[in-house]
Design a protein around this motif. Structure first.
Motif, PDB file in Angstrom:
ATOM      1  N   LEU A   1       9.141  14.884  -5.721  1.00  0.00           N
ATOM      2  CA  LEU A   1      10.494  15.404  -5.490  1.00  0.00           C
ATOM      3  C   LEU A   1      10.443  16.903  -5.173  1.00  0.00           C
ATOM      4  N   ILE A   2       9.682  17.624  -5.961  1.00  0.00           N
ATOM      5  CA  ILE A   2       9.572  19.073  -5.764  1.00  0.00           C
ATOM      6  C   ILE A   2       8.912  19.357  -4.409  1.00  0.00           C
ATOM      7  N   ALA A   3       7.866  18.579  -4.089  1.00  0.00           N
ATOM      8  CA  ALA A   3       7.169  18.792  -2.814  1.00  0.00           C
ATOM      9  C   ALA A   3       8.119  18.559  -1.641  1.00  0.00           C
ATOM     10  N   LEU A   4       8.923  17.486  -1.751  1.00  0.00           N
ATOM     11  CA  LEU A   4       9.869  17.190  -0.670  1.00  0.00           C
ATOM     12  C   LEU A   4      10.911  18.299  -0.539  1.00  0.00           C
ATOM     13  N   ARG A   5      11.369  18.798  -1.681  1.00  0.00           N
ATOM     14  CA  ARG A   5      12.377  19.858  -1.620  1.00  0.00           C
ATOM     15  C   ARG A   5      11.823  21.104  -0.932  1.00  0.00           C
ATOM     16  N   TYR A   6      10.584  21.429  -1.271  1.00  0.00           N
ATOM     17  CA  TYR A   6       9.969  22.595  -0.629  1.00  0.00           C
ATOM     18  C   TYR A   6       9.810  22.349   0.871  1.00  0.00           C
ATOM     19  N   ALA A   7       9.393  21.101   1.215  1.00  0.00           N
ATOM     20  CA  ALA A   7       9.185  20.775   2.632  1.00  0.00           C
ATOM     21  C   ALA A   7      10.506  20.882   3.395  1.00  0.00           C
ATOM     22  N   PHE A   8      11.582  20.426   2.776  1.00  0.00           N
ATOM     23  CA  PHE A   8      12.888  20.448   3.446  1.00  0.00           C
ATOM     24  C   PHE A   8      13.396  21.871   3.688  1.00  0.00           C
ATOM     25  N   GLU A   9      12.944  22.787   2.846  1.00  0.00           N
ATOM     26  CA  GLU A   9      13.428  24.172   2.992  1.00  0.00           C
ATOM     27  C   GLU A   9      13.075  24.758   4.342  1.00  0.00           C
ATOM     28  N   GLU A  10      11.999  24.243   4.919  1.00  0.00           N
ATOM     29  CA  GLU A  10      11.523  24.793   6.194  1.00  0.00           C
ATOM     30  C   GLU A  10      12.179  24.125   7.399  1.00  0.00           C
ATOM     31  N   ILE A  11      12.893  23.022   7.148  1.00  0.00           N
ATOM     32  CA  ILE A  11      13.451  22.267   8.282  1.00  0.00           C
ATOM     33  C   ILE A  11      14.826  22.833   8.660  1.00  0.00           C
ATOM     34  N   PRO A  12      15.026  23.169   9.939  1.00  0.00           N
ATOM     35  CA  PRO A  12      16.351  23.662  10.334  1.00  0.00           C
ATOM     36  C   PRO A  12      17.388  22.536  10.241  1.00  0.00           C
ATOM     37  N   PRO A  13      18.669  22.892  10.123  1.00  0.00           N
ATOM     38  CA  PRO A  13      19.706  21.857   9.990  1.00  0.00           C
ATOM     39  C   PRO A  13      19.659  20.837  11.137  1.00  0.00           C
ATOM     40  N   ILE A  14      19.749  19.553  10.764  1.00  0.00           N
ATOM     41  CA  ILE A  14      19.720  18.489  11.772  1.00  0.00           C
ATOM     42  C   ILE A  14      21.080  18.441  12.455  1.00  0.00           C
ATOM     43  N   PHE A  15      21.067  18.447  13.776  1.00  0.00           N
ATOM     44  CA  PHE A  15      22.289  18.535  14.608  1.00  0.00           C
ATOM     45  C   PHE A  15      23.141  19.743  14.221  1.00  0.00           C
TER      46      PHE A  15
ATOM     47  N   TRP B   1       0.846  -1.208   0.000  1.00  0.00           N
ATOM     48  CA  TRP B   1       0.000   0.000   0.000  1.00  0.00           C
ATOM     49  C   TRP B   1       0.882   1.259   0.000  1.00  0.00           C
ATOM     50  N   LEU B   2       1.926   1.199   0.823  1.00  0.00           N
ATOM     51  CA  LEU B   2       2.801   2.365   0.940  1.00  0.00           C
ATOM     52  C   LEU B   2       3.469   2.690  -0.403  1.00  0.00           C
ATOM     53  N   PHE B   3       4.070   1.639  -1.034  1.00  0.00           N
ATOM     54  CA  PHE B   3       4.781   1.985  -2.277  1.00  0.00           C
ATOM     55  C   PHE B   3       3.826   2.235  -3.443  1.00  0.00           C
ATOM     56  N   SER B   4       2.634   1.599  -3.383  1.00  0.00           N
ATOM     57  CA  SER B   4       1.662   1.880  -4.445  1.00  0.00           C
ATOM     58  C   SER B   4       1.184   3.322  -4.354  1.00  0.00           C
ATOM     59  N   THR B   5       0.975   3.776  -3.118  1.00  0.00           N
ATOM     60  CA  THR B   5       0.525   5.158  -2.931  1.00  0.00           C
ATOM     61  C   THR B   5       1.590   6.127  -3.423  1.00  0.00           C
ATOM     62  N   LEU B   6       2.832   5.852  -3.003  1.00  0.00           N
ATOM     63  CA  LEU B   6       3.913   6.753  -3.427  1.00  0.00           C
ATOM     64  C   LEU B   6       4.098   6.722  -4.942  1.00  0.00           C
ATOM     65  N   ALA B   7       3.950   5.499  -5.516  1.00  0.00           N
ATOM     66  CA  ALA B   7       4.157   5.370  -6.965  1.00  0.00           C
ATOM     67  C   ALA B   7       3.061   6.074  -7.749  1.00  0.00           C
ATOM     68  N   SER B   8       1.907   6.271  -7.114  1.00  0.00           N
ATOM     69  CA  SER B   8       0.805   6.912  -7.842  1.00  0.00           C
ATOM     70  C   SER B   8       1.010   8.426  -7.955  1.00  0.00           C
ATOM     71  N   ILE B   9       1.974   8.957  -7.175  1.00  0.00           N
ATOM     72  CA  ILE B   9       2.263  10.395  -7.275  1.00  0.00           C
ATOM     73  C   ILE B   9       3.378  10.571  -8.298  1.00  0.00           C
ATOM     74  N   PRO B  10       3.191  11.454  -9.268  1.00  0.00           N
ATOM     75  CA  PRO B  10       4.280  11.639 -10.242  1.00  0.00           C
ATOM     76  C   PRO B  10       5.596  11.967  -9.533  1.00  0.00           C
ATOM     77  N   GLY B  11       6.644  11.223  -9.915  1.00  0.00           N
ATOM     78  CA  GLY B  11       7.927  11.311  -9.216  1.00  0.00           C
ATOM     79  C   GLY B  11       8.453  12.738  -9.086  1.00  0.00           C
ATOM     80  N   ILE B  12       8.394  13.476 -10.168  1.00  0.00           N
ATOM     81  CA  ILE B  12       8.999  14.815 -10.144  1.00  0.00           C
ATOM     82  C   ILE B  12       8.203  15.742  -9.220  1.00  0.00           C
ATOM     83  N   MET B  13       6.875  15.523  -9.162  1.00  0.00           N
ATOM     84  CA  MET B  13       6.043  16.352  -8.275  1.00  0.00           C
ATOM     85  C   MET B  13       6.390  16.059  -6.811  1.00  0.00           C
TER      86      MET B  13
END
Lengths: 636, 326
Positions: free
Chosen positions: B163-177, B149-161
């Motif tokens: 990727l872009i969503a994750l990049r935007y999400a990471f921009e808000e995260i302060p540096p780890i350690f 279910w997990l990989f089917s759900t992820l696979a149903s989202i276009p990869g590049i989209m």
């Protein structure tokens, strides 16, 4: 079973074909035979509400459909304030504290559902004339605690009688409870009769005429509030109230933007396209018969006395990057364009004239210095850049602004020497700031001092380097990449590492408004031709209103600013302006970069184009020769 | 009977009674790869790129510690901007960019970013794919359903989209350690890793479902070996060849994705020389006939991707017993 397959197939075919019916048709046929101006805008628009307009891109769009009581003469320079929605210039009391403004009686709003429908065969939406109460409502919205008015409030707070008290009272209402506009009075803005408004001031306010010329304070009909913001369609042709808690206080849809301007916003696809169409009820307004010296020779008075506007439809596409925008110009799909940095040398000669190849095509070049200034802003509330003046001074000394202008902007700018642009009074008197030159050795000494200051403040340990400094930008395009790279190189010379954060424009504004930035590259374009407009950015009460997003606090500066506001005569204000500018130069809340010089290319079929330094409602003066455009291969 | 016609190994044919150990899967694969000239040429190219990347790291370290070694960011030369490629000096071999920096040096330093991204993205993706695939395939039941279910759900989202969503999400995260800044290159690696484990997971799951029914696994179960140990000792080692093949193919995808992300302005930070940033910067130069920066970045990527693709194919051929006689 057979019927199941037939039904399933029909349903599938209907779904597949649905977009052909459901998607909106292109406007091409609707605009046939009309004069259409094709142009672009280069940043996402975040407001179509005059009260919440806080940046140039939004103001440029709103200028098409909202108007202020006063405006500026389109052609004359220096700028001259003339009546807009007002019938004449205001009557000013002897003490300078009361302004009485008579409104024109023939100014009508756009036809809109909020006014109801006519009973004739066409069953058109109604309109009505602008009244003094609408002006009062506009000012009440600016003072309303629940409307996100930052810039528009910043210009008035403390100036208009009772504005602060009114704002305090509106806070006790629920945001969606619009009864406050009826219940609470704003004694500083009063309707004396249907077409007369009176403004009362707390003290002398020399810039009030300029403020009255801003579209932020465009009249708002109360029907917009009661119809669009307080009720919704019931699905049967009627209206039902929106629960108070679900109401918005801001005008957000094109259908809610009910202005008086030459154009109505008929389409807004966010981040993509805006269409404005001629307002058929626009009052009689005519092209000016006088201009500045040289305007007649440039053909800017050929349409003198003709009725405005000349263009029927303004079709604006959102193009965030300069190169696609340039391609649209090259392929004659837009009527005028700015020149991207990368192609500058192929368009403009070393003597800054248009190259002959372009001139042969009938393209004209327009150059004008813009009354604005770009800077690197420091958030003084930040632990690092805010705690060490030496750090900011050192960074200023290290930054080669002249090289920046030459390399990144093809020389299209003039170095900012102090916070007052060179075309405003007070600039010369303030002189060159003490850090507005390059001196790497002095910069390094300042950085050494900064380390000591930061160590003393407990921000870094003794002997540590300055932490990485983040600069936020409001674009992601290639030009911004280059600006960022250039800055990184300049600050690296003094051992400071820069991290560049590229955002879109609304995101940058969000960061600034929430004070979630360390440094950013931004600027200020004059709202009116007075240095006070730049200096108010550093007045500490404006920290809460976000125009002072630097969080700059200086008691002496505030005192001088308030003192300057008491002098109606510019000659008396200039020495005070100069002293304030010198304080900014010394404290370095900003590294001043450049005053831009804008190079605009006009297609041969574009007429009456003259850039206006502060007025955003000038599109109505432009004339497009569609026959010439089609003849030369452009759009019909 | 002449030796040429025997069907037995020579040791047995000559009547000797000593045993010679057979070749393992890995040993055989190595032998086959080494006999394949194309595979070796491609490996050579990959090694060359790796050496350039290491050289880039050394240069950056030197620039950080020695004042007389200028950092690449400091090599701007505004008197020599946008120069055509020329043999005048090594720094002009591939021309210069808008700031007068050498395109050749920029391309070479870009190797480091590309290889780092390719390697690190797979370091995230491959273990994730192998572990989740093995668990799903081996344990089955609800665990399998959940992972599928997990990989089917992820696979149903276009990869590049995604990727872009994750990049935007990471921009808000302060540096780890305070070290790992997900807004920078590490974020690109993690985002690519998170997006690209699905293919490996699917393959490993299918292979493990087949392996778990084989005799040696049943035998291990019969003697009471715990399931987890069986999976670890007997199942996962037998699907590792899939991981290696996917590593080489995923590398190509990661390198290309970094370029796409940087082109979109979401890749490596401003100022870091990478092929994506170079292509992003150079696309506007084509207007002006400045082709060298784009060509250098695309050319460098072309040879690396080609080498990785050919080597990945040959590796798969070597490691997959079914393809040995093809």
């Amino acid at each position: 079973m057979k019927w199941f397959y037939i039904t399933a197939l029909t349903a599938a075919a209907a779904l597949a074909a649905a977009p052909f019916w459901l998607l909106e048709e292109e406007d091409a046929s609707r605009f046939e035979g009309k004069i259409v101006e094709y142009t672009t805008y280069s940043a996402k628009i975040d407001s179509i509400d005059p009260a919440t307009c806080g940046n140039t891109p939004s103001a440029q769009i709103q200028g098409g459909f909202y108007e202020g009581l006063y405006t500026y003469h389109y052609l004359k320079r220096p700028l001259e304030v003339i009546p807009g929605l007002a019938e004449s210039m205001p009557e000013i009391s002897a003490d300078g504290l009361t302004y009485t403004v008579k409104l024109k009686k023939d100014v009508k709003y756009f036809r809109n559902p909020c006014f109801g429908r006519e009973s004739g065969p066409e069953h058109k939406y109604k309109t009505r004339t602008v009244t003094a109460d609408d002006v009062v409502l506009a000012y009440k919205r600016v003072g309303d605690f629940h409307v996100n008015t930052r810039l528009s409030l910043a210009f008035l707070q403390g100036k208009i009688l009772g504005m602060d008290e009114y704002r305090r009272k509106t806070r006790s209402y629920a945001p969606g409870d619009f009864s406050r506009y009826e219940e609470e009075d704003l004694p500083g803005v009063v309707a004396l009769d249907e077409h007369t408004v009176q403004f009362k001031l707390n003290g002398v306010f020399p810039q009030l005429m300029y403020v009255l010329a801003m579209q932020f304070y465009a009249p708002i009909p109360h029907e917009v509030i009661s119809y669009h913001l307080a009720t919704k369609d019931d699905g049967e042709g009627g209206r039902i109230p929106i629960p108070v808690n679900d109401r918005t206080t801001e005008i957000r849809m094109p259908s809610e933007a009910v202005g008086t301007g030459a154009y109505m916003m008929t389409k807004w696809v966010r981040g993509s396209r805006i269409v404005m169409e001629r307002n058929p009820d626009f009052r009689d307004s005519y092209y000016p018969s006088e201009g500045a010296p040289g305007d007649r020779e440039r053909g800017l008075l050929e349409d003198a006395g003709k009725k405005l506007p000349f263009v029927d439809v303004r079709d604006l596409r959102c193009v965030l990057e300069p190169n696609p925008d340039w391609m649209l110009f090259l392929t004659k799909q837009k009527d005028w364009a700015l020149i991207p940095t990368r192609v500058f040398q192929t368009v403009i000669s070393p003597s800054t004239e248009l190259l002959e190849t372009w001139q042969k095509q009938g393209i004209r070049l327009l150059k004008y210095p813009h009354p604005g200034i770009w800077w690197i802003a420091f958030n003084l509330a930040d632990d690092v850049v805010g705690k060490s003046k030496s750090l900011r001074q050192g960074m200023y000394l290290a930054f080669d602004v002249e090289k920046f202008i030459k390399v990144v902007w093809n020389g299209r700018g003039k170095r900012g020497l102090n916070i007052i642009p060179s075309m405003f009074k007070g600039h010369k008197e303030a002189g060159r700031g003490p850090y507005a030159h390059v001196d790497i050795e002095a910069a390094k000494k300042k950085i050494a001092q900064a380390k000591e200051e930061l160590a003393a403040a407990g921000v870094i340990k003794s002997g540590d380097n300055i932490p990485v400094i983040t600069i936020d930008f409001g674009k992601r395009d290639e030009q911004t990449h280059r600006i960022a790279e250039f800055m990184m190189g300049e600050f690296r010379k003094i051992g400071i590492t820069i991290k560049a954060e590229l955002n879109d424009y609304p995101t940058l504004l969000g960061k600034i408004n929430n004070k979630r930035y360390q440094t950013c590259m931004l600027g200020w374009y004059a709202d009116y031709p007075d240095a006070e407009n730049f200096l108010q950015n550093f007045y500490s009460p404006n920290i809460d209103r976000n125009t002072n997003y630097f969080s700059y606090e200086n008691e002496e500066f505030d005192r001088l600013f308030e003192e300057a506001g008491k002098h109606p005569n510019i000659a008396d204000r200039v020495p005070l302006y100069a002293r304030m500018a010198q304080m900014i130069s010394e404290d370095v809340p900003v590294i001043l970069l450049y005053e831009p010089v804008i190079y605009t290319l006009l297609m041969p079929w574009t007429h009456n184009y003259k850039t206006h330094p502060v007025d955003f409602g000038v599109a109505k003066y432009m004339r497009i020769d569609v026959a010439a455009r089609v003849r030369t291969g452009g759009r019909g | 009977m002449t030796p040429e016609h025997t069907t037995l190994p020579p040791q047995q044919a000559d009547g000797g009674d000593h045993l010679v150990s057979g070749r393992s899967l890995w040993g055989d694969a190595r032998r086959r790869i080494m006999r394949d000239p194309w595979a070796m040429i491609c490996l050579g190219i990959i090694v060359l790129y790796a050496l350039i990347a290491i050289g880039g790291v050394c240069y950056e370290l030197a620039a950080e510690h020695y004042d007389d070694v200028p950092a690449f960011e400091e090599t701007s030369d505004y008197d020599n901007t946008n120069r055509h490629p020329s043999l005048e000096s090594p720094r002009f071999y591939l021309g210069t960019d808008w700031a007068g920096k050498s395109v050749l040096y920029k391309t070479l330093l870009g190797v480091k970013v590309s290889l780092t991204v390719g390697f690190m993205a797979n370091i995230v993706a491959i273990p994730l794919g192998v572990i989740l695939g093995a668990i799903a395939g081996f344990y089955g039941k609800w665990i399998d359903t959940l992972i599928v279910w997990l990989f089917s759900t992820l696979a149903s989202i276009p990869g590049i989209m995604l990727l872009i969503a994750l990049r935007y999400a990471f921009e808000e995260i302060p540096p780890i350690f305070g070290i790992i800044d997900l807004a920078g290159v590490p974020g690109v690696c993690v985002a690519l890793g998170v997006v690209s484990w699905i293919g490996t997971c699917r393959l490993v799951r299918a292979e493990v479902m087949k392996i778990r029914e084989l005799d040696y696994v049943i035998a291990a179960r019969a003697i009471g070996t715990p399931k987890f140990i069986i999976m670890l000792r007997h199942v996962i080692p037998n699907v590792l060849h899939l991981a290696i093949i996917n590593f080489s193919l995923g590398f190509v995808w990661a390198v290309k994705s970094e370029v796409i992300l940087s082109y979109l302005g979401l890749g490596v930070p401003v100022g870091v020389p990478s092929w994506g940033n170079m292509i992003n910067a150079a696309r506007t130069d084509l207007f002006m006939g400045r082709w060298w920066e784009l060509t250098a970045a695309v050319g460098a990527m072309f040879f690396l991707v080609l080498a990785l693709n050919i080597f990945g194919d040959r590796l798969r051929d070597s490691l997959d017993p079914k393809l040995r006689n093809v």
